[in-house]
Design a protein around this motif. Structure first.
Motif, PDB file in Angstrom:
ATOM      1  N   ALA A  29       0.930  -1.375   0.069  1.00 44.22           N
ATOM      2  CA  ALA A  29       0.123   0.077  -0.016  1.00 44.22           C
ATOM      3  C   ALA A  29       0.956   1.101  -0.004  1.00 44.22           C
ATOM      4  N   ALA A  30       1.987   1.235   0.616  1.00 39.96           N
ATOM      5  CA  ALA A  30       2.704   2.298   0.760  1.00 39.96           C
ATOM      6  C   ALA A  30       3.365   2.662  -0.521  1.00 39.96           C
ATOM      7  N   THR A  31       3.850   1.640  -1.299  1.00 34.69           N
ATOM      8  CA  THR A  31       4.446   1.679  -2.648  1.00 34.69           C
ATOM      9  C   THR A  31       3.140   2.528  -3.675  1.00 34.69           C
ATOM     10  N   ARG A  32       2.190   1.879  -3.528  1.00 29.83           N
ATOM     11  CA  ARG A  32       1.047   2.380  -4.292  1.00 29.83           C
ATOM     12  C   ARG A  32       0.796   3.859  -4.120  1.00 29.83           C
ATOM     13  N   ILE A  33       0.565   4.147  -2.678  1.00 32.23           N
ATOM     14  CA  ILE A  33       0.567   5.872  -2.375  1.00 32.23           C
ATOM     15  C   ILE A  33       1.725   6.634  -2.883  1.00 32.23           C
ATOM     16  N   ALA A  34       2.921   6.116  -2.739  1.00 32.00           N
ATOM     17  CA  ALA A  34       3.939   6.761  -3.356  1.00 32.00           C
ATOM     18  C   ALA A  34       4.018   7.247  -4.922  1.00 32.00           C
ATOM     19  N   ALA A  35       3.441   5.789  -5.506  1.00 29.76           N
ATOM     20  CA  ALA A  35       3.342   6.202  -7.076  1.00 29.76           C
ATOM     21  C   ALA A  35       2.334   7.091  -7.273  1.00 29.76           C
ATOM     22  N   TYR A  36       1.112   7.150  -6.564  1.00 28.28           N
ATOM     23  CA  TYR A  36       0.147   8.146  -6.769  1.00 28.28           C
ATOM     24  C   TYR A  36       0.615   9.603  -6.564  1.00 28.28           C
ATOM     25  N   SER A  37       1.406   9.609  -5.599  1.00 23.00           N
ATOM     26  CA  SER A  37       1.765  10.998  -4.901  1.00 23.00           C
ATOM     27  C   SER A  37       2.910  11.609  -5.961  1.00 23.00           C
ATOM     28  N   LEU A  38       3.653  10.685  -6.653  1.00 27.25           N
ATOM     29  CA  LEU A  38       4.600  11.164  -7.557  1.00 27.25           C
ATOM     30  C   LEU A  38       4.151  11.808  -9.029  1.00 27.25           C
ATOM     31  N   VAL A  39       2.722  11.387  -9.300  1.00 27.17           N
ATOM     32  CA  VAL A  39       2.043  11.875 -10.508  1.00 27.17           C
ATOM     33  C   VAL A  39       1.913  13.459 -10.516  1.00 27.17           C
ATOM     34  N   PRO A  40       1.470  14.245  -9.464  1.00 29.73           N
ATOM     35  CA  PRO A  40       1.474  15.818  -9.807  1.00 29.73           C
ATOM     36  C   PRO A  40       2.738  16.416  -9.903  1.00 29.73           C
ATOM     37  N   VAL A  41       3.922  15.771  -9.459  1.00 30.89           N
ATOM     38  CA  VAL A  41       5.072  16.424  -9.773  1.00 30.89           C
ATOM     39  C   VAL A  41       5.529  15.917 -11.046  1.00 30.89           C
ATOM     40  N   GLY A  42       5.286  14.958 -11.462  1.00 31.60           N
ATOM     41  CA  GLY A  42       5.722  14.589 -12.960  1.00 31.60           C
ATOM     42  C   GLY A  42       4.742  15.461 -13.804  1.00 31.60           C
ATOM     43  N   LEU A  43       3.432  15.735 -13.745  1.00 30.29           N
ATOM     44  CA  LEU A  43       2.887  16.444 -14.451  1.00 30.29           C
ATOM     45  C   LEU A  43       3.317  17.938 -14.541  1.00 30.29           C
ATOM     46  N   VAL A  44       3.787  18.382 -13.561  1.00 30.20           N
ATOM     47  CA  VAL A  44       4.639  19.733 -13.435  1.00 30.20           C
ATOM     48  C   VAL A  44       5.600  19.630 -14.255  1.00 30.20           C
ATOM     49  N   MET A  45       6.508  18.562 -14.270  1.00 31.15           N
ATOM     50  CA  MET A  45       7.874  18.806 -14.962  1.00 31.15           C
ATOM     51  C   MET A  45       7.822  18.415 -16.347  1.00 31.15           C
ATOM     52  N   THR A  46       6.704  17.716 -16.516  1.00 34.53           N
ATOM     53  CA  THR A  46       6.645  17.595 -18.125  1.00 34.53           C
ATOM     54  C   THR A  46       5.814  18.881 -18.816  1.00 34.53           C
ATOM     55  N   GLY A  47       5.216  19.713 -18.093  1.00 34.90           N
ATOM     56  CA  GLY A  47       4.470  20.878 -18.562  1.00 34.90           C
ATOM     57  C   GLY A  47       3.130  20.782 -18.812  1.00 34.90           C
ATOM     58  N   VAL A  48       2.580  19.727 -18.286  1.00 31.02           N
ATOM     59  CA  VAL A  48       1.230  19.461 -18.675  1.00 31.02           C
ATOM     60  C   VAL A  48       0.194  20.257 -17.829  1.00 31.02           C
ATOM     61  N   VAL A  49       0.719  20.617 -16.610  1.00 30.44           N
ATOM     62  CA  VAL A  49       0.105  21.471 -15.689  1.00 30.44           C
ATOM     63  C   VAL A  49       0.189  22.904 -16.384  1.00 30.44           C
ATOM     64  N   GLY A  50       1.190  23.357 -16.913  1.00 33.30           N
ATOM     65  CA  GLY A  50       1.195  24.714 -17.497  1.00 33.30           C
ATOM     66  C   GLY A  50       0.466  24.749 -18.597  1.00 33.30           C
ATOM     67  N   TRP A  51       0.162  23.871 -19.667  1.00 34.39           N
ATOM     68  CA  TRP A  51      -0.539  23.886 -20.671  1.00 34.39           C
ATOM     69  C   TRP A  51      -1.988  23.761 -20.104  1.00 34.39           C
ATOM     70  N   ILE A  52      -2.444  23.058 -19.211  1.00 33.41           N
ATOM     71  CA  ILE A  52      -3.858  22.976 -18.696  1.00 33.41           C
ATOM     72  C   ILE A  52      -4.056  24.304 -18.199  1.00 33.41           C
ATOM     73  N   ALA A  53      -3.324  25.059 -17.600  1.00 32.50           N
ATOM     74  CA  ALA A  53      -3.495  26.596 -16.776  1.00 32.50           C
ATOM     75  C   ALA A  53      -3.680  27.337 -17.971  1.00 32.50           C
ATOM     76  N   ASP A  54      -3.006  27.190 -19.053  1.00 29.35           N
ATOM     77  CA  ASP A  54      -2.873  28.002 -20.139  1.00 29.35           C
ATOM     78  C   ASP A  54      -4.249  27.925 -21.043  1.00 29.35           C
TER      79      ASP A  54
END
Length: 147
Positions: A29-54
């Motif tokens: 369960a800890a590994t699964r939670i860590a995987a889910y929690s890394l998704v937002p940082v990954g989206l920020v690093m790829t630029g998806v969050v900026g594109w969605i905000a724009d």
């Protein structure tokens, strides 16, 4: 800028929850939670969050979504009218003529050829209407099962 900060905070909180879960010896369960929690940082690093905000704050993007919605609405309306109307007048007339010719007027069965008929069932025993013979149905069922 605020979206990146929020995503980083959500990821940090998720990693903290994963650490507490791992401390409780629930490693899967800890590994699964860590995987889910890394998704937002990954989206920020790829630029998806900026594109969605724009896109979310762009009037041109919203106008594009309105145009796409209108096109979809027009498409679905024409489909509904086409299904309801049955096409052109010639097509409807031909369909009615074909429907009339599908089965001969005096036919009692479809004209698809001989069909295998099920075996004839044995005649059912008449039910007793008197109060003395209330168990005839039960006796018939028992006899049917060989009891």
């Amino acid at each position: 800028m605020i979206a990146e900060t929020v995503c980083s905070a959500v990821s940090a909180a998720g990693l903290g929850i994963a650490a507490v879960t791992a401390y409780r010896k629930r490693f899967l369960a800890a590994t699964r939670i860590a995987a889910y929690s890394l998704v937002p940082v990954g989206l920020v690093m790829t630029g998806v969050v900026g594109w969605i905000a724009d896109t979310a704050f762009s009037p041109t993007a919203w106008a594009g979504f309105v145009v796409l919605g209108g096109a979809w609405l027009l498409f679905m309306t024409t489909r509904a009218v086409e299904r309801r109307g049955g096409g052109t007048r010639k097509e409807r007339k031909a369909a009615r003529a074909a429907q009339r010719e599908a089965v001969a007027p005096a036919a009692s069965a479809p004209s698809l050829g001989p069909a295998a008929r099920p075996a004839a069932r044995p005649a059912a025993t008449p039910r007793a209407t008197g109060s003395g013979d209330d168990f005839t149905d039960i006796e018939a069922i028992l006899k049917k099962h060989g009891i």
